[in-house]
Each structure stands twice: as structure tokens, then as C-alpha cells.
Design an enzyme around this catalytic site. Structure first.
Site, short mmCIF file in Angstrom:
data_model
loop_
_atom_site.label_atom_id
_atom_site.label_comp_id
_atom_site.label_asym_id
_atom_site.label_seq_id
_atom_site.Cartn_x
_atom_site.Cartn_y
_atom_site.Cartn_z
N THR A 158 6.44 2.30 -1.79
CA THR A 158 7.67 1.74 -2.37
C THR A 158 8.18 2.59 -3.52
O THR A 158 7.39 3.15 -4.28
CB THR A 158 7.38 0.31 -2.87
OG1 THR A 158 6.92 -0.45 -1.76
CG2 THR A 158 8.62 -0.33 -3.45
N GLU B 180 4.92 -6.06 1.01
CA GLU B 180 4.64 -5.90 2.45
C GLU B 180 5.84 -6.37 3.28
O GLU B 180 5.67 -6.91 4.36
CB GLU B 180 3.39 -6.69 2.85
CG GLU B 180 2.10 -6.07 2.35
CD GLU B 180 1.99 -4.59 2.67
OE1 GLU B 180 1.57 -3.84 1.80
OE2 GLU B 180 2.36 -4.18 3.78
#
Lengths: 435, 222
Positions: free
Chosen positions: A136, A418
Site C-alpha cells: 500500500t 486487505e
């Protein structure tokens, strides 16, 4: 023992122990889980001051100490089964080494070539290499194709040059990245021979293995206090022309030859398996968090007396109020429902892993869609449910001694990590409409 | 949905889209038999399935209507996103209810089976109550049945009441794991709450240093 709660237990119409066996998946599982829990609870090295009374830095320190101790103990007891490691780690809220154990090692196992396994796995297993998983970015989350970090191949030196070209490309959030890890598996857009071939995984050294000081071109640190996860140094990582050897790109499937030629992986679906695994675990976590919250709220509701139902009579247990039952019992039912879904997803995941290794991907799209949707569905409901349990405990639910604030702030990130839940739901919708 | 609409036979959990395709042919709601039997879990599972199918169909139709306005596929999709999320939510809800019901089939002990059946029924009915609009809109539930659902739900709460503590004990969380004064196994909450509070760092001294640093000087000035 409080007389109210004793009476409650005498009134039960079923065998509690038998239900525990069902929840664990069998008598032997219950026995083994309890053995492992006793190992941890009786271990003085796992005792620490109540985390609620520590500063953030002290909490991080205590978590690093416990993680280090846990790894030694896991080796000492020869515990290697993932499910048993999970039992063992249940006593830790979150630890800075979670991603090393939960993502770095499994990614090496899944995506490293045999030569790379030789080089990296044992040092990682012995924690000479302390890894994390950096995917990320500050400006990019669930939509992986939007990641901006680049890895450009230089055939003259047979190296990749890693860069964070923009402020939004700085890696952000990975646990253990800020202060703990000395390596990271970094997901970056692969550029070779003037062409971009999409995301690949690269092992990037972050800190000297002797001094732990960040290496040249590596800007790394803690992202600061969060809603929860106080024990974890979620970090940022900015790469400035960091060069890594060609063999630091994970090459079990995709490859880059010495001259820079790119070789495609056999199937683009390979990473889906890992996603299904992680999301199945999260579904189980939803059941777990809700079950803990219900345990606290319902036990407390059985010993708390308040107000009156029939004038002049003693104050009843608050669990005798229909409104209290209406708040808590459907959540209790939900906790059971999610525990069973978690068991189902676990079984399914093991089955499809077998299929995948046989090259059968047929069920993967449906399971990928189902696990995405169930991850969103269960984490949204469970997060809201934990808050209902907390409020059902009245003002005392607001005190950290109830543990409910901690359960909430440490579970609620499951709605965004996630895969952000709305995006997950739309992935399921895509499959439904296509079907 | 598209494959089912084209007559392809689907496999796996979504195969209900085939089955529902037939049953959801346009006919007046009043003539369609209402399927929900509030006491029969299998009937409730069926209702969740048809609700999911209906919401998938509505989302698909929304996309089609958008496409008729000559917007791109991507815009049509985005302009239907709320319907799509609702359809996924309904699909997941159906899967969870279905799996809960299926789990009961594995339980041999009658006492455990009975209490889990009550839980499953409660879970299913609460979902119907929370999403009653969907069930009413698809004709799966009638208004009088809605009050039956509410009444039945209240009965189930009372039925579960004696087993509430047993059901959370079955999760088997040790106190050290739960780390909660309110949730202690022995129920001795208030003694331990007082003990816990006394260990708060703020109580290390009877008089906190801030009193000498700020309050006392303030009093002297006022």
C-alpha cells in the site's frame, strides 16, 4: 464465584464442553489449544504490566520483547503448524513481527525461486533478515494497478533501480516497517527494455544488518499514533534510486533475464490464492472478535443489577430486560454464524490449494469473489456489533478495563486493510453479474 | 446473472441464479405463494436465496437501463454501484445463513443441536427483520408475516435467555486472553474493577505533581 453467574451456569440446558469441541473442530483440537494457551499463560516472560497503563513507546517495547520471546518458544516447543502458531499468538494483540511471520516468510515460500530460497529463507527464518511486506502507498490502496513505486532494470549493472517517484507513491502502513524490519518485499511496477510489465515483488534491504541504520536512499520511519495498533510500528518507506541486484526480484514465476528480457508468469491468477487465504482468516477473525465482545457483555449483563421491572422487587439482572437481550443475543448468534463460516472458508481454502497445485483453477474465481464479499460482510457487521456490546455495558464499557475499546480499535481496521470493504463488495458483484 | 439469463447452467454457490431465474418470472405479487415459514429454517434459507437473486436481478437491470441512456459500460456500472453492493450483501447474507443451517446437520448432541438451532433461527429472523423492505418488495414476506417475525424473534430471545452465559462460556476464552474486568469468568467484576483502577499510573502518588506545578500557584494568584 459470583452467585448470579453461578446460577446462570446451572440453568444451561446443554453441555458447554461439547459445544467448545464443535467450535474448535474436535476434542483433540480443544485439548491442544488449551495446552498451548497454558504454555503461554504460565510463562513469566509473557507477563507484562497491563498494556493499558503503558505509553505507546513502552507498548511497542513490550510487544517486541514478547514477539522475540514467542519465536524462541515456538522453536523450543517445536510448534510449526500455522493453526498452532495462531493459538500461540492469540495472546498478543498485534506485534511488530506479524508481517514478518504472516507475509514475508509465506511470500518467500510462494514466490521465491529455489536459488532465492537458498539465499533468503534461512536468514529470514533465523531473524537475521527481519522482513515486512510493503504494498500500500500513501495515495494507493486496494487498486493495485495504481501503485506508483517503480523498479527499472539496468542491464549494464544487472540491477533494479527502485524509486518512489511521487509523494503519493511513498509506501504507507505496512506493520513493522517503521523501526523493526531490515528488509521489505516491495511491490513495484517493473520497467525493463523501455516497457512496463506491471507489478512484481522485490526484496529490498532497508537497514544495515549490523547497525540497523537505514541504508543510503532509504527513507523509513513510523507513521505516528493511530486509532489502535499501538504496539505496531506501522511505517512509511520512500526509495530514492536504491539499487538492488537482479536476483532480488522474486522469480519463481515471472522472470527478467540478464539482458532485461521479461518472461511472463504461467498464470496471472497465482496471487489470488493468497488473497483468498488472508480474507478467509479475516472472516474467522470477525467471529473471534464478536465472540469475545459477546462474552464480556453477556457475562457482565448477568451480574449487573439495575432499575426494576416489577415495582418494589430487587433490581433485576440487566440481562432480564428484553431490550438487553435484543441488543446482545442476535450478535451472539452472529458470532456463531461467523465462526462456522470461518471454519468453512478454512476447509475450502485447503481444498482449493490442493486444486491449484494440480493446475485446476476452476473454482478460484468464485471463491475469490466469495471471500472478498464475506470479508466485507462479516467485518462491517462485527465492527458495528463490538460497539453495540460496548455500549450495552453502560459507562463501564467506556473504561479500558472492559477490554472492549481495545477489541474495537484493533478489529475495525479489517474493514479497510486487505481490500477496502466497498471495493470488496463490488468485486463480488462483478462475479454475480457475470454469472 | 448474464450467463443464467442466457440459459447457461451455473455451478457452485451462485447456481441459485439459474433456479431463481425461472421462479422470478414476472407475475403479480399477490398470486405468488409467500415462501417464508417463520418457524422453518430451511424455508428461511430459501427466502434469503430468492432475495439475493432478486437483488442481483435488480442491479443487472439498473446497469441495462443505464446502458440504454448511451453511457459507457464503466459509467453504467458506477451509476448502479449502490444496487451492486446491496446485491453482494444479500448474496453473502444468504451464504452465511445457508452455512449456519448446514452446520446444524453435523451436530449429534441433542442439547447442543437444540440451542444452536435456536441461535440459527434467531440469526435468520433478525436478518429478515433488518432487511424487511427487501423481503416485502420481492413478495417473499407479507405485512402480517412481518409481525409474526417480530413476535417469533421475541420468543427466541426468551428461549435463549437461560443459555446465554453457557453459550459464551463455550467460546472458552481464558481470563488472561479476554483481559477484561467486566468479562471475568467468576463474575466478580466490581472488586477487580476497583483494584484495576488503583493501579492506574495516575495513582502512583496521592498528590499528582501537576497540583504543585499549576493548581497551588493558581490558587495563590486568585
Amino acid at each position: 464465584m459470583n452467585p448470579d453467574i453461578t446460577r446462570e451456569r446451572e440453568n444451561a440446558t446443554f453441555d458447554v464442553e461439547k459445544l467448545t469441541h464443535i467450535l474448535d473442530g474436535g476434542i483433540e483440537k480443544t485439548k491442544r489449544r488449551r495446552e498451548i494457551e497454558s504454555l503461554v499463560i504460565s510463562d513469566p516472560d509473557f507477563q507484562s504490566e497491563d498494556l493499558n497503563f503503558l505509553s505507546r513507546s513502552e507498548r511497542y517495547d513490550a510487544a517486541v520483547k514478547k514477539s522475540a520471546h514467542m519465536i524462541l518458544k515456538l522453536r523450543e516447543y517445536g510448534i510449526s503448524d500455522p493453526e498452532e502458531i495462531y493459538y500461540y499468538s492469540l495472546h498478543m494483540i498485534n506485534t511488530p513481527l506479524d508481517l514478518h511471520l504472516g507475509m514475508f516468510l509465506p511470500t518467500l515460500l510462494n514466490q521465491a525461486s529455489p536459488e532465492q530460497m537458498e539465499t533468503f529463507f534461512i536468514p529470514a527464518w533465523n531473524l537475521e533478515i527481519i522482513g515486512t511486506y510493503a504494498q500500500t502507498e500513501m495515495g494507493h490502496g486496494t487498486h493495485l494497478r495504481g501503485l506508483e513505486t517503480t523498479a527499472t532494470y539496468d542491464p549494464a549493472t544487472q540491477e533494479f533501480v527502485m524509486n518512489s517517484p511521487t509523494i503519493t507513491s511513498i509506501k504507507w502502513w505496512p506493520g513493522g516497517l517503521g523501526k523493526t524490519s531490515n528488509h521489505a518485499i516491495v511491490l513495484a511496477q517493473l520497467h525493463t527494455q523501455g516497457k512496463c510489465h506491471g507489478l512484481q515483488a522485490f526484496i529490498v534491504p532497508l537497514r544495515s544488518m549490523n547497525t540497523h541504520i537505514p541504508l543510503p536512499g532509504v527513507v523509513v520511519g513510523d507513521i505516528g499514533p493511530k486509532f489502535g495498533f499501538d504496539e505496531v510500528d506501522n511505517g512509511y518507506l520512500k526509495l530514492e534510486n536504491v539499487r538492488i541486484p537482479r536476483d532480488h526480484m522474486l522469480m519463481k514465476y515471472a522472470k527478467v533475464e540478464a539482458d532485461g528480457t521479461y518472461v511472463k508468469p504461467p498464470s496471472a491468477k497465482l496471487t489470488y490464492g493468497t488473497m483468498v487465504f488472508i480474507r478467509s482468516m479475516i472472516v474467522g477473525e470477525a467471529g473471534h472478535a464478536l465472540a469475545k465482545s459477546c462474552t464480556i457483555a453477556i457475562r457482565y449483563s448477568s451480574v449487573r443489577h439495575q432499575s426494576e421491572i416489577r415495582p418494589g422487587e430487587p433490581e433485576p439482572q440487566i440481562m432480564d430486560y428484553q431490550t438487553q437481550q435484543y441488543k446482545l443475543f442476535p450478535l451472539l448468534a452472529t458470532a456463531y454464524a461467523y465462526k462456522f463460516v470461518g471454519q468453512y472458508m478454512n476447509q475450502v481454502y485447503h481444498r482449493i490449494t490442493g486444486d491449484i497445485s494440480q493446475g485446476d483453477f476452476s473454482e478460484l474465481p468464485e471463491l475469490h469473489a466469495l471471500s472478498a464479499g464475506l470479508k466485507a460482510f462479516t467485518t462491517w457487521t462485527a465492527s458495528a456489533g463490538i460497539e453495540v456490546c460496548r455500549m450495552a455495558c453502560g459507562g463501564h464499557g467506556y473504561s479500558r478495563c472492559s477490554a472492549l475499546p481495545d477489541i474495537y480499535v484493533n478489529f475495525v481496521p479489517t474493514c479497510t486493510y486487505e481490500g477496502e470493504n466497498t471495493v470488496m463488495m463490488l468485486q463480488t458483484a462483478r462475479f454475480l453479474i457475470k454469472s | 446473472y448474464r450467463q443464467a439469463s442466457a440459459g447457461h447452467q451455473l455451478s457452485g454457490i451462485v447456481s441459485y441464479l439459474n433456479e431463481s431465474e425461472r421462479r422470478l418470472q414476472p407475475q403479480s405479487v399477490s398470486s405468488r405463494p409467500t415462501v417464508v415459514n417463520v418457524n422453518d429454517l430451511a424455508s428461511l434459507v430459501d427466502a434469503y436465496k430468492l432475495r439475493a437473486a432478486k437483488l442481483v436481478e435488480m442491479a443487472a437491470k439498473s446497469i441495462q437501463q443505464e446502458l440504454q441512456k448511451r453511457v459507457s459500460q464503466e459509467d453504467a456500472w458506477n451509476n448502479s454501484a449502490i444496487d451492486l453492493v446491496r446485491a453482494s450483501d444479500a448474496h453473502c447474507h444468504y451464504v452465511v445463513v445457508k452455512l449456519f443451517a448446514a452446520k446444524l446437520g453435523e451436530i449429534g448432541d441433542t442439547g447442543v443441536h437444540s440451542v444452536l438451532s435456536t441461535l440459527a433461527l434467531l440469526y435468520a429472523l433478525q436478518g429478515i427483520q433488518q432487511h424487511s423492505g427487501d423481503f416485502l418488495q420481492t413478495g417473499l414476506l407479507s405485512v402480517p408475516q412481518l409481525s409474526q417475525v417480530s413476535q417469533r424473534l421475541k420468543d427466541l430471545l426468551a428461549q435463549l435467555r437461560p443459555n446465554a452465559v453457557g453459550l459464551v462460556d463455550a467460546f472458552d476464552y481464558r481470563d488472561e486472553m479476554l483481559n477484561s474486568v467486566l468479562g471475568r469468568y467468576d463474575g466478580n467484576v466490581y472488586e477487580h474493577m476497583f483494584e484495576w483502577a488503583r493501579r492506574s499510573p495516575l495513582n502512583k502518588t496521592e498528590v499528582h505533581e501537576s497540583y504543585h506545578k499549576y493548581l497551588k500557584p493558581l490558587q495563590a494568584k486568585l
